[in-house]
Write a protein that holds these residues in place. Sequence first.
Motif, PDB file in Angstrom:
ATOM      1  N   ALA A  99       0.820  -1.208   0.000  1.00  0.00           N
ATOM      2  CA  ALA A  99       0.000   0.000   0.000  1.00  0.00           C
ATOM      3  C   ALA A  99       0.857   1.262   0.000  1.00  0.00           C
ATOM      4  O   ALA A  99       0.441   2.304  -0.522  1.00  0.00           O
ATOM      5  N   ALA A 100       2.066   1.169   0.563  1.00  0.00           N
ATOM      6  CA  ALA A 100       2.957   2.325   0.654  1.00  0.00           C
ATOM      7  C   ALA A 100       3.880   2.457  -0.552  1.00  0.00           C
ATOM      8  O   ALA A 100       4.754   3.323  -0.568  1.00  0.00           O
ATOM      9  N   GLY A 101       3.700   1.601  -1.566  1.00  0.00           N
ATOM     10  CA  GLY A 101       4.557   1.663  -2.737  1.00  0.00           C
ATOM     11  C   GLY A 101       5.927   1.059  -2.520  1.00  0.00           C
ATOM     12  O   GLY A 101       6.865   1.373  -3.258  1.00  0.00           O
ATOM     13  N   MET A 102       6.048   0.186  -1.526  1.00  0.00           N
ATOM     14  CA  MET A 102       7.310  -0.488  -1.230  1.00  0.00           C
ATOM     15  C   MET A 102       7.138  -1.981  -1.480  1.00  0.00           C
ATOM     16  O   MET A 102       7.338  -2.817  -0.603  1.00  0.00           O
ATOM     17  N   GLN A 103       6.779  -2.308  -2.731  1.00  0.00           N
ATOM     18  CA  GLN A 103       6.413  -3.681  -3.045  1.00  0.00           C
ATOM     19  C   GLN A 103       7.557  -4.663  -2.853  1.00  0.00           C
ATOM     20  O   GLN A 103       7.314  -5.854  -2.616  1.00  0.00           O
TER      21      GLN A 103
END
Length: 344
Positions: A99-103
């Motif tokens: 969700a935070a773009g830290m896949q």
Amino acid sequence: MQGVVIHAPKDLRIEPVEVRTPGPGEVRVSIMAGGICGSDLHYYNHGGTATIRIREPMTLGHEVAGIVAEVGEGVTGLSVGTRVAVNPSRTCRRCEYCAAGMQNHCIDMHFIGSAMRMPHDQGGFRQSLTMRCEQMFPIVDAVTFGEAAMAEPLAVCLHAARIAGPLLGKKVLITGSGPIGVLTAICARLGGAREIVITDLHDFPLQIAGQCGATRTINLKTEPDAMPDYAAGKGYFDVHFEASGNPLALQQALPAIRPRGVVVQLGLGGEFAIPINALITREIQLLGSFRFDADFALAVDLLNSGRMNVKPLITAITPFEDARRAFENANDRSSAMKVQLSFS
């Protein structure tokens, strides 16, 4: 369909592998090319690294590209015949890091060709592979499948360059002239680095580095006094990318890093003894860099636009049926950089 399956160290077999019909949101790809990575060599030579060990037969490979052969329900933007580079990361899309773009820090990550989980995540060295459609990135006709298979290691290096911060006008040191080190040099050149020095213990990879943007290459065996020269006056380099995974490389390079310089560790190896006093007294930032996230899309865009030339790194292409010979070739750093398998 056949695949390249590891059963134990040096026990590599060509044997049938399962091929799934794509479900909703999935596509099946006919694999055309796959690059042998350092992690594949660890499985082949030693059965894995540290606690990550082969516990069941596993198809190797995560640097792959191919042609869409079958499309599942609800897939848009891809059709049979589309040429694609394959992102090996299948994230959960639900955890706080996704969700935070830290896949790349996904809590429930599936990464093809990895023994981290049990059952293992089967890899891409196979004639056919079914995955989620968002893991497929179209490539233009001018990009070969071999070049497209380089998107994954290129993404790793783009992520490291992002971690390091702006490189415009910086003096950059790279330790380790394997595929990751050389691709990092290409990224540093694209980022506007003023100077790019790369070190290794073998002449052959350094020759490739010289073709790919390094302003100076140093063989530490034949030029053992080269690095101490850079340590004068509290160091010379603004940024250091450690791509070898060798603890000595980091320890020997630190004296050459200027105060408030940045060190990015992207080479995986054993546990390091870090000279912490050098970090403290010079206010050096030591940063880790692991895999990639949105960098894969950027890697494909750069390949498609022709702004990244990765051809010099591809030193051998071998039919997958002769995978054992290809792996032995990849083990020889005196004559090989990136060895790829052909599945056409």
